[in-house]
Structures are given as C-alpha cells and as structure tokens.
Design a protein around this motif. Sequence first.
Motif, PDB file in Angstrom:
ATOM      1  N   LEU A 486      24.236  39.422  22.934  1.00 17.89           N
ATOM      2  CA  LEU A 486      23.100  40.101  23.574  1.00 17.89           C
ATOM      3  C   LEU A 486      22.073  39.135  24.162  1.00 17.89           C
ATOM      4  N   SER A 487      21.974  37.901  23.646  1.00 21.04           N
ATOM      5  CA  SER A 487      21.069  36.928  24.270  1.00 21.04           C
ATOM      6  C   SER A 487      21.508  36.643  25.701  1.00 21.04           C
ATOM      7  N   ASN A 488      22.827  36.567  25.904  1.00 15.48           N
ATOM      8  CA  ASN A 488      23.343  36.363  27.254  1.00 15.48           C
ATOM      9  C   ASN A 488      23.119  37.608  28.114  1.00 15.48           C
ATOM     10  N   ALA A 489      23.305  38.777  27.513  1.00 17.76           N
ATOM     11  CA  ALA A 489      23.076  40.026  28.238  1.00 17.76           C
ATOM     12  C   ALA A 489      21.633  40.093  28.736  1.00 17.76           C
ATOM     13  N   LYS A 490      20.693  39.632  27.881  1.00 14.03           N
ATOM     14  CA  LYS A 490      19.275  39.666  28.240  1.00 14.03           C
ATOM     15  C   LYS A 490      18.991  38.904  29.532  1.00 14.03           C
ATOM     16  N   VAL A 491      19.690  37.785  29.741  1.00 14.24           N
ATOM     17  CA  VAL A 491      19.478  36.990  30.957  1.00 14.24           C
ATOM     18  C   VAL A 491      19.752  37.846  32.185  1.00 14.24           C
ATOM     19  N   LEU A 492      20.876  38.602  32.145  1.00 16.61           N
ATOM     20  CA  LEU A 492      21.241  39.445  33.289  1.00 16.61           C
ATOM     21  C   LEU A 492      20.298  40.638  33.432  1.00 16.61           C
ATOM     22  N   LEU A 493      19.836  41.176  32.283  1.00 14.79           N
ATOM     23  CA  LEU A 493      18.922  42.325  32.327  1.00 14.79           C
ATOM     24  C   LEU A 493      17.569  41.918  32.916  1.00 14.79           C
ATOM     25  N   GLU A 494      17.103  40.727  32.547  1.00 11.93           N
ATOM     26  CA  GLU A 494      15.826  40.257  33.084  1.00 11.93           C
ATOM     27  C   GLU A 494      15.923  40.070  34.599  1.00 11.93           C
ATOM     28  N   GLN A 495      17.098  39.589  35.054  1.00 10.69           N
ATOM     29  CA  GLN A 495      17.329  39.466  36.503  1.00 10.69           C
ATOM     30  C   GLN A 495      17.195  40.822  37.194  1.00 10.69           C
ATOM     31  N   ILE A 496      17.806  41.844  36.592  1.00 10.18           N
ATOM     32  CA  ILE A 496      17.735  43.185  37.190  1.00 10.18           C
ATOM     33  C   ILE A 496      16.278  43.644  37.233  1.00 10.18           C
ATOM     34  N   LYS A 497      15.559  43.400  36.126  1.00 10.04           N
ATOM     35  CA  LYS A 497      14.167  43.839  36.052  1.00 10.04           C
ATOM     36  C   LYS A 497      13.311  43.187  37.128  1.00 10.04           C
ATOM     37  N   ARG A 498      13.605  41.917  37.402  1.00 11.79           N
ATOM     38  CA  ARG A 498      12.834  41.203  38.441  1.00 11.79           C
ATOM     39  C   ARG A 498      13.299  41.576  39.844  1.00 11.79           C
ATOM     40  N   GLY A 499      14.336  42.411  39.944  1.00 14.24           N
ATOM     41  CA  GLY A 499      14.863  42.788  41.255  1.00 14.24           C
ATOM     42  C   GLY A 499      15.662  41.680  41.910  1.00 14.24           C
ATOM     43  N   GLU A 500      16.158  40.728  41.092  1.00 15.49           N
ATOM     44  CA  GLU A 500      16.881  39.582  41.655  1.00 15.49           C
ATOM     45  C   GLU A 500      18.382  39.650  41.426  1.00 15.49           C
ATOM     46  N   SER A 501      18.865  40.796  40.951  1.00 15.22           N
ATOM     47  CA  SER A 501      20.283  40.891  40.626  1.00 15.22           C
ATOM     48  C   SER A 501      21.044  41.425  41.825  1.00 15.22           C
ATOM     49  N   ASP A 502      21.985  40.630  42.373  1.00 13.25           N
ATOM     50  CA  ASP A 502      22.749  41.132  43.520  1.00 13.25           C
ATOM     51  C   ASP A 502      24.175  41.485  43.129  1.00 13.25           C
ATOM     52  N   TYR A 503      24.399  41.709  41.826  1.00 14.24           N
ATOM     53  CA  TYR A 503      25.733  42.116  41.392  1.00 14.24           C
ATOM     54  C   TYR A 503      25.931  43.613  41.645  1.00 14.24           C
ATOM     55  N   HIS A 504      27.225  43.993  41.779  1.00 14.10           N
ATOM     56  CA  HIS A 504      27.559  45.414  41.849  1.00 14.10           C
ATOM     57  C   HIS A 504      27.913  45.957  40.472  1.00 14.10           C
ATOM     58  N   PHE A 505      28.560  45.089  39.686  1.00 13.13           N
ATOM     59  CA  PHE A 505      29.140  45.580  38.431  1.00 13.13           C
ATOM     60  C   PHE A 505      28.995  44.491  37.382  1.00 13.13           C
ATOM     61  N   ILE A 506      28.480  44.865  36.223  1.00 14.52           N
ATOM     62  CA  ILE A 506      28.301  43.893  35.138  1.00 14.52           C
ATOM     63  C   ILE A 506      28.949  44.442  33.872  1.00 14.52           C
ATOM     64  N   GLU A 507      29.790  43.601  33.272  1.00 15.56           N
ATOM     65  CA  GLU A 507      30.363  43.972  31.967  1.00 15.56           C
ATOM     66  C   GLU A 507      29.526  43.337  30.869  1.00 15.56           C
ATOM     67  N   ILE A 508      29.105  44.142  29.904  1.00 18.34           N
ATOM     68  CA  ILE A 508      28.404  43.577  28.756  1.00 18.34           C
ATOM     69  C   ILE A 508      29.098  44.005  27.482  1.00 18.34           C
ATOM     70  N   MET A 509      29.431  43.019  26.667  1.00 17.81           N
ATOM     71  CA  MET A 509      29.922  43.301  25.321  1.00 17.81           C
ATOM     72  C   MET A 509      28.913  42.718  24.344  1.00 17.81           C
ATOM     73  N   CYS A 510      28.629  43.511  23.325  1.00 20.05           N
ATOM     74  CA  CYS A 510      27.569  43.159  22.386  1.00 20.05           C
ATOM     75  C   CYS A 510      27.869  41.873  21.621  1.00 20.05           C
ATOM     76  N   CYS A 511      29.136  41.705  21.217  1.00 19.78           N
ATOM     77  CA  CYS A 511      29.445  40.612  20.287  1.00 19.78           C
ATOM     78  C   CYS A 511      30.001  39.390  21.014  1.00 19.78           C
ATOM     79  N   PRO A 512      29.711  38.192  20.519  1.00 16.26           N
ATOM     80  CA  PRO A 512      30.253  36.976  21.113  1.00 16.26           C
ATOM     81  C   PRO A 512      31.784  37.032  21.149  1.00 16.26           C
ATOM     82  N   GLY A 513      32.352  36.791  22.328  1.00  9.85           N
ATOM     83  CA  GLY A 513      33.805  36.842  22.485  1.00  9.85           C
ATOM     84  C   GLY A 513      34.316  38.233  22.795  1.00  9.85           C
ATOM     85  N   GLY A 514      33.440  39.234  22.713  1.00  7.70           N
ATOM     86  CA  GLY A 514      33.863  40.624  22.905  1.00  7.70           C
ATOM     87  C   GLY A 514      34.281  41.231  21.573  1.00  7.70           C
ATOM     88  N   CYS A 515      35.039  42.355  21.656  1.00  8.68           N
ATOM     89  CA  CYS A 515      35.371  43.113  20.438  1.00  8.68           C
ATOM     90  C   CYS A 515      36.184  42.294  19.442  1.00  8.68           C
TER      91      CYS A 515
END
Lengths: 589, 170
Positions: A486-515
């Motif tokens: 989630l620390s990594n997810a936060k980086v992408l979320l903050e980008q979206i909040k600042r209006g600086e995210s130009d991605y179409h699709f973002i995958e987020i998994m809660c746990c390191p390495g995924g499930c």
Amino acid sequence: MAAVQLKPEQEVAMATLTIDGHSVTVPEGTTVLEAAKKVGITIPTLCHHPDLPPQGICRLCVVEVEGSFLLQTACTYPVKDGMKVRTNSPLVRESRRTTVELMLARGDHNCPTCPRNQNCELQTVAESLGIREIPFQVLRHPRPKDMSSASIVRDPEKCILCRRCVAVCQEVQGVGILFPVGRGFATEITTPLDRNLSEVACVNCGQCVLVCPVGAIYEKDDTNRVWEALADPSKVVIVQTAPAVRVSIGEELGLPPGSITTGKLVSALREMGFDKVFDTDFTADLTIIEEGHELLQRMKTGGTLPMLTSCSPGWIKFIEHYYPELLDHVSTCKSPQQMFGALAKTYYAQKAGIDPKDIYSVSVMPCTAKKFECTREEMCGESGPDVDVVLTTRELGRMIRQMGLDFANLPESDYDDPFGISTGAGVIFGATGGVMEAALRTVYEVVTGKTLPSIDFHPVRGLEAIKEADVDLDGVKVKVAVAHGLSNAKVLLEQIKRGESDYHFIEIMCCPGGCIGGGGQPIPTTMETRAKRIRATYEADRSLPLRKSHENPAIKKLYSEFLKEPLGEKSHELLHTTYRRRPLFQQRI
Amino acid sequence: MNACSTAPTLSTETDKQIDRVIEEYKDEPSPLLEILNEVQHIFGYLSDDMLIAISEKLSIPTSQVYGVATFYSLLSTRPKGKHIIRVCESAPCHVMGSESVLRAVKDELGIDLGETTPDGLFTLESTSCLGICSVGPAMMVNDRVFGNLTREKVRLILRRYAKDKEASVS
C-alpha cells in the motif's frame, strides 16, 4: 530488502574482520549479522526481519566487539576494518539467555495451545539456548485477546514487543495502525486510542501476522465452522481455491517454497468431504471479461480514469478509509471470490437443481482480508452471504494435518464442472502484475480483433515497487501501471489526487508481491519466498493449454446460458458492487 | 495524506485553541511533544478527540500520537483531579521514609496510585527525583514542592488544599 543496498557503480571500501577467529572481507557498512552469515555463523535474532529495517530492540543478537566496553547488537552494528568479534563467548551466551528468560517471564507463553506452536521464533531460540526453567517470577499482564475483527486476532499476552508489526504496518503498508503505547513493563503494542481492531482503520491485510515472530497476531480461525458444515448431511458444501493457494499450500505442508500442487490440493479437498471442488481462477477469468469491458466503456464514454482494479479487499478497505474521494476510480467489479459466491448460489444452484439455502460456500484464500470481505453487506444475496466462510492457506494446511493426509503423496485430480475450467490468465491473478497482464491479453484481442503476437507482458511482472507499460491497441495507446504494497499504491494515488496521473488503468494489490504474499500465506513469507511463488505462478500459466480469459469455453457458456453479455443486467446485479467512505474510527454508541 | 475526516466531537472553541497551539509550535524540530504538552496545559488532559484532532492536523497517524501521549508520565489521556499530588519515589526519599508519606496520602484521600478522588479534587501519582534530595521525603502538589514531610505534615497540607476549593493555596 537486504540490510546493505549498494549501487553497483559505486566504489565501495572493503573491510576485513575476524568473527570467532574466521577472517571475512565485506563492504564497509555491512552489519556484523550479515558478515557472520558469510562465514556460516547464524546469530540468533527476534526483532530482525530480512525485509524490514534493522531495529536493535530485542538484544538477542548481542556480540562482543574487541575494544568495546558494552555488548553490541549485531543486526545494527556496522563492521570496521580490523574488527574482532566474538559471537559465542560465555558473556554473550549469558546475556542472550537472560534476554529470553525475561521475555518468557512476561505474559503467557504456553506453547501447546499457541497458534504458532512449532513455528515460533521465540520457541526456537529458547530451545537452542537450552532454557529449561525461568528463574524469574512470571508476571502476567492480563489483557483480553482482541477478537473483534473478522480477519485478525491480537493476543497481547504473547507479544514480545519486537515491533516488526509496527514497522510493516507503517513502512510497507503506510497504514500505521499499530504502535507502542505506555512505557516500561506496561508497554504494549496496540491500536490508536487502544480501540478494538474492528473499530479502527485496519485494512485486514495480515502483513503483521506474517512478520510476527510469535503467536501475538494471527488469523481468525474458522476451521471449526467448516468441519461442522462438512459433517452436516443437509448441506451441499462447495469450495473454491484462489490462484495463489496452489503455489503455497504445499509449502505450508512441508514442501519447498514454489511447489505447484494444484492436483493434490483438489484431491485433499475431496478427501475432506467437499461435495464440489471449484476454482476461483474461473471467476478470475470472468473478472477479466467484465473489468476489461468496463475499462473500454470508460475510455469510450469519458468515464473516470485511471480505472483502479478491485480484486484485493485489503486495498479496497484502504481506499475507503484513506482516499474515499477517489472511489469513483475503482472498478465496480466484485473480486473473483465474490463473483464466484454470487454465481454459486444462483447460476450453479439452478443448473444443479439445488436450493441455494442448502449450499454452504467455502473459499480458500491466501488472504486474511477476504474474511472481512465476505461479511460485507453488499456481498449478501437473497439466500444469505454469497461466501459463507473463508479459510486462509494456513487454516487449510491445519485441516489437512488434522485429517492425517500425506499431502506430498496424494494423487493429482481435476476440478469439478462447471467452475473448474480456467486459463493461465486466471492463474496469474495471484502475482503482482498478473491482473494487468490477464486484462491486456483480453483487451488487446477484443479491441483489435487480432491475435496477440506475444502473450507475455514482461514489463508488468516482477517485484519492482511500481511498474508501468504502454500498450498499442491498433492505434489506441493505453498506459498502465502496477503497484503492490500500500505504500507503493499511495504514490500512484497521490499522483491522481494532484491531477498528474496519465494512466488509463492501474492494478493495485494490497500485499507485497500480490496475493502470493498475502496475509494468509505460510509463515515465513519473505521477499525470497515471494519470488519463488511468483516463479511457480508463471510456470503454472505456461503449462496451461488456454492462457486468455476470453478463450475459456466455460465462460462463453456462462454468458450464453445466463449472463447474456458483459456489463449486462445480470452482471450488474450479481458481479458488480459499490463502495463506501469509511471513517478512521467507528463511532462508539 | 488527506484522510477521511472523522469529525471529532470537539467544540469549535477547543478546536480553535488547538489550532493556535499548533501554529505556535509547528516549526519546532519535533513539534508533537510540545503541542501535546501545551494542549494538556490548557485542558488538563488529552482526550481521545483532542488526540484525533492533533493527529489529523499534523498528518501523523493517531496510533503514533497516542503512543507519545501515553509514553510520558507528565502527559495524561484521562481527566485528572483539580490538584495533582506527586510523591517522590527515588532512592534518597525512599531512605528518608517516602513510603510512609505515600501511605499517609492514601489514607487521607482513600485512593491508590493513579486514582482520582470521587469529588474530582485530588489525583495521586508517584514521580522520579524532584531534585531536592536534601529535604526528602518530598512531594509536589501541582507546581509546588514540599519537603521534610511527615505523616502529620501531609495531612495538614492536603486539608489546606481540600478546604480551598478554588486552588489558590498560598
């Protein structure tokens, strides 16, 4: 994460030291603990974890350093050229023994009834130090277990205050729900304002469970509920197994990390008495169809972008608590577990001629957050909860051990129809980047009408914190990103909040390495074991005849017989959901 | 992170006072402790809602704010009596009979360490060295230090505070 991270281009000064008479040369700044490993000496530790920053709290790893008046903690002490270290002197042994004796003298360390019996670092250390009695008066700190959470139990009486859970919750997950409170003998690790876990903004990821060296934090055990259902002749007990369980249940039962045991898993579940053994991979494929079409619809109609994936319930609870203003970005697709649950008590019940009220739906997940997810009110149909109970990989392992099954020598068998056919795309849902890759395999072919030249999307694979890729869909450029932890997810979320995210699709998994690194997985789970499980996941993908979700014949049949079309009326009723803003503290009435 | 506000049930006035304290200390190297200390000074203790508000305003997890507030014995997360009695528990006072002083306070007020009298007048605590070992056994009542204590002196002091409910003992 190793204790020493060096950039390859940097010139590094080397230091030569002796440890117990053995000479070793390592880069300056290496810790004594790491250097000792190089000469084959394992210094005992408790607060140290290979994936977390060194803390030097528990004092178990003390060593004698010549010229130093005090014993030093090997996990934090950097080597110097010419240093002489003793790791096994009488003073060191005495100090370590006293440290462990004091830990055992505080709280409740009754091994046979502990959930971590035979897999406990304190137990191992006490054994290796030969501790046979506790020379101090044992002082209990009577504190009730916190059983309030649907996912996680905390038992403060077993806590040794190592603070690994504090570090993983704050540093890796960016949640910060656990912290030391009070001082001296009264110190405890607890939640903000000492509230119950269910009343604070815990996301139920269970990463604290994975790093706890003892039995102070563990999954809520639901094995008895499942035994009871299996013993009830009036119930049709069905089970689904998550993608990540096939590459970890073997490890839980003594096989090496990264063992793929899909067929044995199915056999074990049949032996246990489940009436039907199904595969969550089937609804992972279904998720791809629905989510892929949702992405295309959002892109066509000017919907909210980037779209964020929704399979990971810890991540969902995180965004509901901490970034509720971004909830419109989250795909409305239910997770594969919950899509399965909804179809089991409708489509399957109809097809098999069973009253949905008689179906007891069990799921085996690598995840503690799934236990909470199945209790959400949106996840209930007309005949009760869509999924009745969730078992973690560890709980299933426990049940298989109770059965006395020789797991390693079980025959291989296949899943049942109709939810047993799945593709490699469903399998890779278990690894970070897997949902994205599975989606791209399908979206590309749906949009372009062409067959993919190469099915493997390597840029989205692996353990890098944030991965990104550009995909060309016949002239339409799609920009994607993947984050795990989630620390990594936060980086992408903050980008979206600042209006600086130009991605179409973002995958987020809660746990390191995924499930595969989920909070319900075998202990220990480290970056090393995560990498092995990921390797096994892609191997399982490669070995399957079908590797794209839209080629799954059972999915095609499901649409023609029941759902009619992606994002159709039935889909919206059964496969899509809503989210809500959650407060950081639940109001007390 | 701009988390979902939990809208603590603080009065506007309290909220404003906390804002003023934060404004005053926000540029300190580690403002949290200073802020907690000052807020406690104003309100007598740190309520859950105050801790939540401070945590949100500083963007520090509430768990951490709560951890700091419970670590220091001079900070309190529970309401305290009007007068706070702190009996020195350090070795020099112990030798001079601080245990008997402590017993005298307990007998007089009918409360144990960490407790507050039902009328809300007194809270009893222990403290480490007050730095006046030459006149031990010693205790503090609010900001005042008393030395050379005996059971009889303790009773007199406490009765004076009890009589003067306005707390202006001179």
